[in-house]
Design an enzyme around this catalytic site. Sequence first.
Site, PDB file in Angstrom:
ATOM      1  N   SER A 102     157.879  42.054 221.757  1.00 48.85           N
ATOM      2  CA  SER A 102     157.199  43.132 221.075  1.00 48.85           C
ATOM      3  C   SER A 102     156.489  44.028 222.146  1.00 48.85           C
ATOM      4  O   SER A 102     157.290  44.753 222.928  1.00 48.85           O
ATOM      5  CB  SER A 102     156.288  42.476 219.902  1.00 48.85           C
ATOM      6  OG  SER A 102     156.063  43.427 219.080  1.00 48.85           O
ATOM      7  N   ASP A 152     164.361  44.439 211.355  1.00 50.06           N
ATOM      8  CA  ASP A 152     163.170  44.505 211.795  1.00 50.06           C
ATOM      9  C   ASP A 152     162.452  45.914 211.438  1.00 50.06           C
ATOM     10  O   ASP A 152     162.926  46.879 211.881  1.00 50.06           O
ATOM     11  CB  ASP A 152     163.329  44.684 213.365  1.00 50.06           C
ATOM     12  CG  ASP A 152     161.986  44.529 214.005  1.00 50.06           C
ATOM     13  OD1 ASP A 152     161.228  44.850 213.721  1.00 50.06           O
ATOM     14  OD2 ASP A 152     162.156  43.909 215.251  1.00 50.06           O
ATOM     15  N   HIS A 183     160.916  40.993 212.650  1.00 46.14           N
ATOM     16  CA  HIS A 183     160.450  41.223 213.979  1.00 46.14           C
ATOM     17  C   HIS A 183     160.095  39.947 214.660  1.00 46.14           C
ATOM     18  O   HIS A 183     159.959  39.861 215.694  1.00 46.14           O
ATOM     19  CB  HIS A 183     158.992  42.297 214.077  1.00 46.14           C
ATOM     20  CG  HIS A 183     158.557  42.652 215.178  1.00 46.14           C
ATOM     21  ND1 HIS A 183     159.352  43.610 215.903  1.00 46.14           N
ATOM     22  CD2 HIS A 183     157.489  42.766 215.855  1.00 46.14           C
ATOM     23  CE1 HIS A 183     158.895  43.848 216.869  1.00 46.14           C
ATOM     24  NE2 HIS A 183     157.430  43.349 216.849  1.00 46.14           N
TER      25      HIS A 183
HETATM   26  C1  MLT Z   1     153.891  48.163 219.936  1.00 46.34           C
HETATM   27  O1  MLT Z   1     153.222  48.851 219.796  1.00 46.34           O
HETATM   28  O2  MLT Z   1     154.265  48.039 221.269  1.00 46.34           O
HETATM   29  C2  MLT Z   1     154.813  47.737 219.024  1.00 46.34           C
HETATM   30  O3  MLT Z   1     154.520  48.483 217.779  1.00 46.34           O
HETATM   31  C3  MLT Z   1     155.061  46.274 218.741  1.00 46.34           C
HETATM   32  C4  MLT Z   1     153.591  45.989 218.522  1.00 46.34           C
HETATM   33  O4  MLT Z   1     153.432  45.973 217.325  1.00 46.34           O
HETATM   34  O5  MLT Z   1     152.936  45.180 219.302  1.00 46.34           O
END
Ligand code: MLT
Length: 203
Positions: A102, A152, A183
Amino acid sequence: MKHLFKKGTDLTKPVLLLLHGTGGNEEDLLSLADMISPESSVLSVRGNVSENGMPRFFRRLAEGVFDEEDLIFRTKELHEYIAEAAEKYDFDRDQVVAIGYSNGANIAGSLIFHYKNSLKGAILHHPMVPRRGIELPDLNGLPVFIGAGKNDPICPPEETEELQQLLSSAGAEVHVKWENMGHQLSRAEVEEAAEWFHKHFSS
Ligand code: MLT
């Protein structure tokens, strides 16, 4: 940067750079390192940014909207930190494979987008396109594994395809593992990442 380093039992294996998701820390992905390459040394870093107490690797303006200036700054900071850690812990700077989930996958993607030889390969679990409208370095032959969920909501399938396309156009060898999931990280995805790793990095 706050981190942990674990020396491996086989120093010919790539060093694994672990990059957690939002709200995580440097302990989170240790079990992935064990599943993927248990003999490798591990450098696991905690993101330097705090979003209401949740560690992240760069700031965002809203869900899915990155603070580009901070992303560029933090990417450079991490890139330089890897070299610093390589000196300190005496590992080969050119043998680093990232495993990110992520937000951690997004900064790993950003390392690849901005620096030609920062990573020897990358396992990106549920990454997004880190930046648009820039020319990527020559990534000829760079192995990249992407784990993606068809449902996702944070990274829709079209964005995964766009990322795959951008990386492949710069010469990277991209493998995408799709699952009918959201996700979250799945065991099947990590198992396939482990197989992929052995194919590319077993000496
Ligand atoms: C991010 O902000 O990098 C993406 O949205 C993934 C997350 O939620 O961390």
